[in-house]
Every structure is written in structure tokens, then in C-alpha cells.
Design a protein around this motif. Structure first.
Motif, PDB file in Angstrom:
ATOM      1  N   ARG A  33      -8.717   2.077  -3.896  1.00  0.00           N
ATOM      2  CA  ARG A  33      -8.508   2.936  -2.722  1.00  0.00           C
ATOM      3  C   ARG A  33      -8.737   2.117  -1.454  1.00  0.00           C
ATOM      4  O   ARG A  33      -9.686   1.321  -1.382  1.00  0.00           O
ATOM      5  CB  ARG A  33      -9.487   4.113  -2.721  1.00  0.00           C
ATOM      6  N   VAL A  34      -7.902   2.357  -0.457  1.00  0.00           N
ATOM      7  CA  VAL A  34      -8.056   1.663   0.820  1.00  0.00           C
ATOM      8  C   VAL A  34      -7.832   2.648   1.959  1.00  0.00           C
ATOM      9  O   VAL A  34      -7.325   3.766   1.755  1.00  0.00           O
ATOM     10  CB  VAL A  34      -7.061   0.488   0.957  1.00  0.00           C
ATOM     11  N   ARG A  35      -8.233   2.220   3.140  1.00  0.00           N
ATOM     12  CA  ARG A  35      -7.929   2.948   4.377  1.00  0.00           C
ATOM     13  C   ARG A  35      -7.070   2.024   5.230  1.00  0.00           C
ATOM     14  O   ARG A  35      -7.408   0.851   5.439  1.00  0.00           O
ATOM     15  CB  ARG A  35      -9.206   3.320   5.118  1.00  0.00           C
ATOM     16  N   PHE A  95      -3.460   3.690  -1.687  1.00  0.00           N
ATOM     17  CA  PHE A  95      -3.773   2.858  -2.850  1.00  0.00           C
ATOM     18  C   PHE A  95      -3.037   1.529  -2.721  1.00  0.00           C
ATOM     19  O   PHE A  95      -1.868   1.488  -2.300  1.00  0.00           O
ATOM     20  CB  PHE A  95      -3.330   3.533  -4.148  1.00  0.00           C
ATOM     21  N   VAL A  96      -3.714   0.461  -3.104  1.00  0.00           N
ATOM     22  CA  VAL A  96      -3.026  -0.823  -3.223  1.00  0.00           C
ATOM     23  C   VAL A  96      -2.225  -0.789  -4.511  1.00  0.00           C
ATOM     24  O   VAL A  96      -2.776  -0.612  -5.602  1.00  0.00           O
ATOM     25  CB  VAL A  96      -4.025  -1.995  -3.235  1.00  0.00           C
ATOM     26  N   ASP A 154       7.462   8.182   1.405  1.00  0.00           N
ATOM     27  CA  ASP A 154       7.032   7.956   0.020  1.00  0.00           C
ATOM     28  C   ASP A 154       7.509   6.577  -0.443  1.00  0.00           C
ATOM     29  O   ASP A 154       8.420   6.449  -1.267  1.00  0.00           O
ATOM     30  CB  ASP A 154       7.590   9.069  -0.881  1.00  0.00           C
ATOM     31  N   ARG A 155       6.890   5.542   0.100  1.00  0.00           N
ATOM     32  CA  ARG A 155       7.219   4.162  -0.268  1.00  0.00           C
ATOM     33  C   ARG A 155       6.039   3.278   0.095  1.00  0.00           C
ATOM     34  O   ARG A 155       5.115   3.697   0.805  1.00  0.00           O
ATOM     35  CB  ARG A 155       8.480   3.688   0.439  1.00  0.00           C
ATOM     36  N   VAL A 201       0.840  -1.198   0.000  1.00  0.00           N
ATOM     37  CA  VAL A 201       0.000   0.000   0.000  1.00  0.00           C
ATOM     38  C   VAL A 201       0.872   1.244   0.000  1.00  0.00           C
ATOM     39  O   VAL A 201       1.859   1.333   0.758  1.00  0.00           O
ATOM     40  CB  VAL A 201      -0.930   0.010   1.239  1.00  0.00           C
ATOM     41  N   LEU A 202       0.510   2.186  -0.867  1.00  0.00           N
ATOM     42  CA  LEU A 202       1.151   3.504  -0.857  1.00  0.00           C
ATOM     43  C   LEU A 202       0.232   4.463  -0.110  1.00  0.00           C
ATOM     44  O   LEU A 202      -0.794   4.888  -0.646  1.00  0.00           O
ATOM     45  CB  LEU A 202       1.384   4.010  -2.284  1.00  0.00           C
TER      46      LEU A 202
END
Length: 660
Positions: A34-36, A47-48, A14-15, A4-5
Motif C-alpha cells: 500500500r502507498v500514498r 497499490f504498487v 482505472d489504470r 501505481v494503481l
């Protein structure tokens, strides 16, 4: 496992991070959704990016909290593009994705998508493209699915929205998608209408910031799901997630509207070039003028010229006359003196009105008289209270009718006296659109005078005799063409303290002159500027390529972009020092400054407890071949400062539009 980013603003984060996927979310948690997730004790969006059977992380792993939607909004191509843009601009992917992916609208997402409308190229005008050298070959390459890259110089009077629509139709016929990026809503409306006429209304969507959340997301989903063959929009549309993109077009790349004001500050042209590289699609950078950045692409062989030969250019161009604005020239003609126009310009306007055509009058400033000076010694007129510039308001109140007022504090100074020589007389340094329209109305009685600029920009003017006074960039389109164009106060544009002043001035002049009918139909352009200035000569010859080449050579001599790459680091002296101490800059890097922020540059960190008066700018210059190394060094340094929780923020811009 899901990689997940998270959308976090900190550079050192930022990874991708590994998260366990609950069994009930396994089918939904696919790459691109989109994920939480819970990060450092709070829920954040993300985001996955990928799925994996296991993780290299030896510690304890968290779980996906929920899948916001099973719509795969982050395509592999846009994910790769975001990475390329972040590397190029020394930014983070999270910042790029905020520009690329709009907020979700659940109701719109649940709507049934329409079917894709087939596109044909039956309405392509091959004769119009054959006027350009290699124009037919370029269309053939597009139709065959190849990826040609061109710098297109549109002819004066060219129906460029129609030409762009034809390129999109050729690409759409093969089942691929075209993305067309324009500077503003006025251009968007014209290109959108042209595309709808050529490829069909259902095959085109328009994206702009002015749309509401639902309408914008609906059109963005049409691009994502492939139901639209053509996507037209302003700068963020360059990230449109069109499947199997075959063509990206950027029109008028010199317009400042293409420069994103939010981090990491990408330019539409640069994103289009990176997208062409990453997706292997065709790229067209088009316009009436040409920037030095586009000329670099041509000189390097990355793109090829798509220009018309001189005979076609002469047939399409109006007559262009340059003359200096002088009191002697005005004194010879009473009518010209009343309109503050040289006699030749006055005669050109009179002839166009007699031919039942509108006349375009381009002025550099809004207002009535936006700048005043002492009539005797030419010292700029200043307010006695705050030392701000004095001007004549466009609508003076009854208490100060005809009196100068301060543009900063608004105080009327009816008893002005020059601080240098004591004179009470004032003169206009530059005449605004309001005053120009008033004077033209007196000089041409009975002729309709219309103004365009500021909050009241006209998109189009009807045929017939009329005087259209427009500020630069607000010139309305005339369907039948203007009979004449008068480009006033050229010195005000050329004299700006900006690296791009000459380039921007020529672009503004050419955009206005291209609206005028050809010489064969009586078209004439009068530019009030010294004919000996190279920029004026380039306009008279209609030679944007030669001017861009000269600009590039001059910048190479003094070491300015795009001949080199230059990073601007803005912040307090402490922040700049910390960043440069951490950055592993290339050995060829040259540091310039620190200096004050240049005019036109937006002060960073407003509202973050930082006094903008303490903000400085440090410039770092490297040869063009080491731009990527410079961006990486500054990006890594920002990550280190973020990990150390640096108190003083610093802004990094690669090749900013305003250097000084």
C-alpha cells in the motif's frame, strides 16, 4: 519507477500511473504494498502494481509520498483476479480491490505470525463420497494436485459441512490452500466447526463481515501469509489471498447473499469461476438445489456433475407429499382446521412428535398476518389514509387490539370497509410466522413451539418433540434430524413476480427438506402446493438437475440469463441516453426498455441528489458468446462519461439478480 494503481472511483482513471521512488523508499516500495501518492493535488491510497527502470510518460512525474506498509497485501493472483472481475462486471479494479482487501490494522500487522500447521487427510470419509457417481475419482484428482471442477448435488440429510471439510483436508495435505464460501453466518459457523474438527483448529480461519476490524484483519493476514490451510467465510472470502490456492468452494450459490450489493456487483459463483480460470485451481459449486447458472457450466463442459444415483437418493430421502390447501381438506379434521393445516400435514406432525423428533414448519412471511384481503371479493385491503397494505400486527396495542393496521403509516383501521364491495369482513391472504406458531400451539397443547426468523434466527434446536416455525432461510439445524417438515403457503413463494421465483422456491424447499430424516426412519415432508406445478414435481422426485435444465431451456426461449448475457443500466433518462450514445455495443445487442426498477432491486444513487422516482432501467441483451464485448463497451462508455464529468450518474450491472 513504480507503477501505481490509485484507488479512485472514476472509470477513466482505472489504470496504472508512473511515480518516482525516493531512495529511502526503494526497499519498501515493492509490488503489492500500500502507498500514498499525490493525485490531482490530493493524497490518495493506492497499490504498487509493478516496478520498472523507466517510464514511457514524457511529462513531469510525481514522487511516492510514502509507503503505508511493507506488507505485500496485493498478491499477483488477486491483482489478476481483480482485473478479470472488473472486465466481467464492467467495473473498475479499484472497486473490486475495496471488496478484496480489508482496511489495514497496524497493530495486528506487527504481530508475529504463527507457524503453518501441517494438515492430514486421515479423517476423510471415502465411503461417504463413494455414494456419488465419480466421487472417488474426484477425491483422487484433488489429492494428485489436479484441478477438477464439479457441480455437487448433496444428498438429503448429508453432513455437507463435513464433506466440504474433507475436501479442504485433501487439498491442505499437499501444502495448498482451500477457500470455502458460504452464504451466511449460520452456515459459516457449521462449516468452520467441521473444518476445525477435520484439519485442526489452528489450520482454519473464518472471515465474515461481523468480525471487528482487528480480528478480521488478523485472520485475513493468516490467509495471506499462508499460516492457514483453510479459509472459510462469506462472499468476500472468495477473494482471500491464499497462496497456492488449490480449491475454491461455493456452497448454495443460489442464495442472494452471494450477490455483492456494492459496485461492481460480482457474485461469489462468478468470482470462483474466474479464480479457477486464472489460478488453475479446482472449483466446486455445491448445494441441495441447482441454479441455471451452474447448469450452464455443466452443459458447456466446464464443470462435471457430482450427483448420487437414484438408489442412493431414494435411501436418503424422506417421503415427500404435495397437496393443495383447500377449505374442504381442512373441514374434514377439527385438529387440522385449528392449525390451518391439511389433515395429512397434521398427521405427519403428530407422528413425528410421537417419535420424539422435532417438526419443522416453514412459512414464507414473518409477522402475524402480514397481508389481508376482503373476505367476500378477495380485493386486497388498503389503508384509507395512504393506500398502504393492511395487516394484523404481531403485538397489537390496547387501542387497536384485533384491528388491522397499515404497514406503511401505522394507522389502525378498526372500521374497515372494502372499497370494491362494501364488506367489513377480512381474511388472511398469507399467515405469518407469529400467527402460525400461535395456531400450532393451540392444536398441539403441551408441545414446545419455537420460532426462527427476522432478528431472532436459531442456529440449532435440541432433539426431542418440538414445533419449530421458521421463515424461509432461517431454518435451524437439528442434530438428530427433523421427523417431519411442513412447507406452507407454497403459492406465496411461487407467485412472486421474479424471473427466479421457481428456482428460488425449489432451493428453499430442498434446503428445508434436506434437514428431515430419511423415509426409513419415518421422515416425511408435506408441501402445501398444487402437485401439478413443475417445481413441486421436481421436489417430489428430488430432481434439482432436471429442474435447472428445464429452467435454462425456458430462459433460452425467451432470451433471459444465463442463456444470454444481459446488462441493466439504471439512471435518469438523460444518463441512460448519454451512456448508450457513447457505448460501442455489439451489433447483436438488443435494447429493452426503459422500464421502472423491478421489485427487489436497490435504487441507486441514494443521497446523491438524485430523485429515485426518476430512475429508470434499460436492459441490453446479447448472445452468451458476446458477454465480454458487452461488458467492455459499457465499461469504456462509463470511462468516457467520467472523463467528460457527466452530471447524471448511471449504474451498470451485468446479469443482475433481479431483472423483472
Amino acid at each position: 519507477m513504480a507503477k501505481v494503481l490509485p484507488l479512485l472511483p472514476l472509470p477513466h482513471l482505472d489504470r496504472e500511473f508512473d511515480y518516482l521512488v525516493p531512495r529511502e523508499l526503494d526497499a519498501q516500495a515493492q509490488p503489492g504494498v500500500r502507498v500514498r501518492v499525490r493525485f490531482a493535488g490530493r493524497l490518495v491510497d493506492g497499490f504498487v502494481v509493478a516496478r520498472a527502470p523507466s517510464s514511457d510518460h514524457g511529462g513531469k512525474l510525481g514522487w511516492l509520498d510514502r509507503v503505508v506498509s511493507d506488507e505485500k497485501v496485493l498478491t499477483p493472483e488477486i491483482a489478476r483476479l481483480a482485473e478479470l472481475v472488473a472486465e466481467r462486471c464492467a467495473g473498475t479494479r479499484a472497486d473490486v480491490l475495496r471488496l478484496a482487501v480489508p482496511p489495514r490494522h497496524a497493530r495486528v500487522e506487527a504481530e508475529e505470525p504463527p507457524a503453518r500447521t501441517p494438515v492430514t487427510s486421515d479423517q476423510v470419509d471415502h465411503a461417504a463420497w463413494s455414494r456419488y457417481l465419480h466421487g472417488d475419482a474426484f477425491l483422487t484428482a484433488l489429492a494428485e494436485g489436479r484441478a477438477p471442477r464439479a457441480a455437487w448435488q448433496a444428498l438429503p440429510g448429508e453432513d455437507w459441512p463435513r464433506r466440504l471439510a474433507e475436501l479442504a483436508a485433501i487439498v491442505g495435505e499437499s501444502g495448498r490452500t482451500a477457500v470455502v464460501v458460504v452464504p451466511d453466518q449460520k452456515d459459516l459457523d457449521r462449516v468452520l466447526a467441521a473444518c476445525q474438527a477435520v484439519v485442526g483448529k489452528d489450520a482454519v480461519v473464518g472471515l465474515s463481515a461481523g468480525l471487528g476490524p482487528a480480528a478480521r484483519y488478523r485472520r485475513w493476514l493468516a490467509a495471506l501469509r499462508g499460516t492457514a490451510s483453510v479459509v472459510v467465510g462469506t462472499r468476500s472470502a472468495v477473494f482471500a489471498p491464499a497462496p497456492d490456492v488449490g480449491l475454491v468452494v461455493v456452497w448454495d450459490d443460489g442464495d442472494e447473499s452471494h450477490a455483492e450489493p456494492r459496485a461492481p456487483y460480482p457474485n461469489s459463483r462468478e468470482v470462483a469461476v474466474l479464480r479457477g480460470y486464472g489460478a488453475g485451481c479446482a472449483v466446486v459449486i455445491g448445494g441441495h438445489a441447482r441454479t441455471a447458472e451452474t447448469q450452464v457450466l455443466v452443459d458447456s463442459g466446464w464443470a462435471h456433475d457430482l450427483c448420487a444415483p437414484r438408489d442412493e437418493l431414494r435411501a436418503a430421502s424422506p417421503k415427500i407429499t404435495a397437496l393443495a390447501d383447500s377449505d374442504h381438506a381442512l373441514a374434514r379434521d377439527p385438529g387440522a382446521r385449528a392449525a390451518r393445516l391439511p389433515a395429512i400435514a397434521f398427521a405427519a406432525a403428530r407422528k413425528a412428535l410421537a417419535d420424539e423428533r422435532p417438526v419443522l414448519v416453514q412459512v414464507p412471511r414473518r409477522g402475524y398476518v402480514p397481508a389481508l384481503a376482503c373476505a367476500k371479493c378477495r380485493t386486497p385491503a388498503r389503508c384509507r389514509h395512504c393506500h398502504g397494505p393492511l395487516a394484523l400486527p404481531s403485538s397489537p396495542g390496547p387501542d387497536g387490539a384485533g384491528s388491522p393496521a397499515c404497514r406503511w403509516c401505522g394507522i389502525v383501521d378498526a372500521a374497515f370497509r372494502c372499497g370494491a364491495c362494501g364488506s367489513r369482513a377480512l381474511r388472511a391472504v398469507v399467515v405469518g410466522a407469529g400467527r402460525t406458531a400461535e395456531e400450532l400451539g393451540r392444536a398441539f397443547p403441551g408441545v414446545t413451539v419455537r420460532t426462527s426468523g427476522g432478528d431472532d434466527v436459531l442456529a440449532e434446536v435440541a432433539a426431542g418433540p418440538a414445533l419449530v416455525v421458521a421463515t424461509v432461510g432461517a431454518e435451524p439445524f437439528a442434530p438428530g434430524g427433523y421427523g417431519a417438515a411442513l412447507l406452507l403457503d407454497g403459492w406465496a413463494l411461487l407467485g412472486r413476480p421474479d424471473l427466479r421465483a421457481a428456482e428460488e422456491t425449489l432451493r428453499r424447499w430442498m434446503s428445508a427438506s434436506a434437514l428431515v430424516v430419511p423415509l426409513a426412519a419415518g421422515g416425511e415432508v408435506v408441501v402445501v402446493a398444487d402437485a401439478g406445478i413443475p417445481t413441486v414435481q421436481a421436489l417430489v422426485r428430488w430432481d434439482p438437475v432436471g429442474h435447472a435444465r428445464t429452467e435454462l431451456e425456458e430462459r433460452a426461449e425467451v432470451g433471459f440469463p444465463p442463456a444470454v448475457h444481459m446488462a441493466a443500466v439504471d439512471g435518469t433518462a438523460v444518463a441512460i441516453g448519454e451512456l448508450l450514445e457513447t457505448a460501442d455495443l455489439p451489433s447483436s445487442a438488443v435494447r429493452l426498455g426503459p422500464v421502472e426498477l423491478p421489485p427487489g432491486a436497490r435504487a441507486p444513487f441514494a443521497g446523491e441528489g438524485v430523485d429515485t422516482a426518476d430512475i429508470e432501467r434499460m436492459l441490453i441483451r446479447v448472445p452468451r458468446g458476446e458477454g465480454r464485448a458487452l461488458a467492455k463497451a459499457l465499461r469504456d462508455a462509463q470511462a468516457v462519461r467520467g472523463a467528460r464529468k457527466a452530471v447524471h450518474p448511471a449504474r451498470v450491472q451485468i446479469d443482475p439478480p433481479h431483472i423483472g
